[in-house]
Design an enzyme around this catalytic site. Sequence first.
Site, PDB file in Angstrom:
ATOM      1  N   THR A  12      -2.650  50.446  41.120  1.00 51.37           N
ATOM      2  CA  THR A  12      -1.582  49.627  40.573  1.00 51.37           C
ATOM      3  C   THR A  12      -0.476  49.511  41.141  1.00 51.37           C
ATOM      4  O   THR A  12       0.028  48.226  41.403  1.00 51.37           O
ATOM      5  CB  THR A  12      -1.191  50.327  39.265  1.00 51.37           C
ATOM      6  OG1 THR A  12      -2.257  50.320  38.250  1.00 51.37           O
ATOM      7  CG2 THR A  12      -0.031  49.302  38.278  1.00 51.37           C
ATOM      8  N   SER A  55      -8.287  53.071  41.727  1.00 52.74           N
ATOM      9  CA  SER A  55      -8.696  54.450  42.241  1.00 52.74           C
ATOM     10  C   SER A  55      -9.938  54.913  41.310  1.00 52.74           C
ATOM     11  O   SER A  55     -10.284  55.911  41.854  1.00 52.74           O
ATOM     12  CB  SER A  55      -7.458  55.455  41.983  1.00 52.74           C
ATOM     13  OG  SER A  55      -7.172  55.665  40.680  1.00 52.74           O
ATOM     14  N   THR A  88      -3.180  55.769  40.206  1.00 50.94           N
ATOM     15  CA  THR A  88      -2.930  56.996  39.579  1.00 50.94           C
ATOM     16  C   THR A  88      -4.027  57.717  38.976  1.00 50.94           C
ATOM     17  O   THR A  88      -3.870  58.928  38.638  1.00 50.94           O
ATOM     18  CB  THR A  88      -1.772  56.917  38.316  1.00 50.94           C
ATOM     19  OG1 THR A  88      -2.197  55.694  37.562  1.00 50.94           O
ATOM     20  CG2 THR A  88      -0.456  56.439  39.113  1.00 50.94           C
ATOM     21  N   ASP A  89      -5.252  56.824  38.709  1.00 52.43           N
ATOM     22  CA  ASP A  89      -6.230  57.606  37.926  1.00 52.43           C
ATOM     23  C   ASP A  89      -6.845  58.570  38.431  1.00 52.43           C
ATOM     24  O   ASP A  89      -7.178  59.813  37.740  1.00 52.43           O
ATOM     25  CB  ASP A  89      -7.293  56.458  37.501  1.00 52.43           C
ATOM     26  CG  ASP A  89      -6.923  55.459  36.404  1.00 52.43           C
ATOM     27  OD1 ASP A  89      -5.892  55.548  35.869  1.00 52.43           O
ATOM     28  OD2 ASP A  89      -7.496  54.383  36.281  1.00 52.43           O
TER      29      ASP A  89
HETATM   30  N1  ASP Z   1      -6.130  52.251  37.182  1.00 48.59           N
HETATM   31  C1  ASP Z   1      -5.289  52.171  38.118  1.00 48.59           C
HETATM   32  C2  ASP Z   1      -5.723  52.706  39.255  1.00 48.59           C
HETATM   33  O1  ASP Z   1      -5.854  53.928  39.283  1.00 48.59           O
HETATM   34  C3  ASP Z   1      -3.858  52.903  37.808  1.00 48.59           C
HETATM   35  C4  ASP Z   1      -3.044  53.274  38.518  1.00 48.59           C
HETATM   36  O2  ASP Z   1      -2.994  53.072  39.787  1.00 48.59           O
HETATM   37  O3  ASP Z   1      -2.022  53.294  38.097  1.00 48.59           O
HETATM   38  O4  ASP Z   1      -6.096  52.137  40.550  1.00 48.59           O
END
Ligand code: ASP
Length: 326
Positions: A12, A55, A88-89
């Site tokens: 993200t 991610s 973050t995932d």
């Molecule tokens: N779905 C996103 C990822 O992990 C979430 C994020 O980056 O916060 O790429």
Amino acid sequence: MKNLLVLHTGGTISMHADEKSTAVMPSAINPLTAELDKLAALARIKEIEVFNLPSPHMTPAHMLELKNVIVQELEKTSFDGVVITHGTDTLEETAYFLDLTLHTDIPIVMTGAMRSSNELGADGVYNLLGAARVALHKSAREIGVLVVLNDEIHTAENVTKTHTSNVSTFQSPSYGPIGHITKTIIHFHHRPNRTPFLPITDLKKRVALLKVYAGMEPELVRAVCSSGFDGLILEGLGQGNVPPALVAEIDLLQQQQIPVVLVSRCFNGIALDVYGYAGGGRDLKNRGVHFAHGLNGQKARLALLAALHQENPSQALDDFFHYPAE
Ligand code: ASP
């Protein structure tokens, strides 16, 4: 002036929200690149876009590739710190993989964002700046891979994503952060233990992770056996227990030299061999099950994966998953 290596992998933090559909999507040109001048006062920056992946698309193979890029770059240039931007995932998994498999005292700091680059209250550039400050701080040396978001510093070993959307999602249950970032200073208040080093050069093995639940069907454990996995993490109940129906399948895995490691599905505390009934932790330990103590399931999976790639896997397993006696 100090030297900072900034590696992007996607997530993200590198995405934007489409104005019409509002869907959050990867950007063709990483929006962080235009913001790197904000770090110019801190250090000379070398930026590399290793991947541009959401991610959930990350695999252990990508993590290994990222580790190799870091090793190569650290061999070529004397960097004072490394910052990695990531979705973050699965950020905690890449952080822990690097913590296990990288042997360096140079700070490696991972960061991400909960809001994409053009959303109101976007946290990406702010987190990037915090991560860069930590990566260049002398107290960040020799303590393994760190995760910085929302003004907090966490260890790769303990941090986990706890909320689907809140910017304070990254927490270290039971342990808390090891430091805080303020406008003027970075305050480290704990010195963490170092994660044991498990070098990996290739990835041939596969480890499954199953969450245990009341009345769990043994067929699921059997499927691990018949699907060619090399190891199994069971996210057990409470202090480290499983329903009795799973015991025979666990025995079968052990007989086939497929190690089983138990963690707890509770997000606080450690899994231990306390209960002696069928499927209780003591019973499982007597049957040869290993205990990953405070790790969560997804990190225990990476530790088992790394242990299975060592020269003597069963020794590596015994060394990694034992808890020193009092
Ligand atoms: N779905 C996103 C990822 O992990 C979430 C994020 O980056 O916060 O790429």
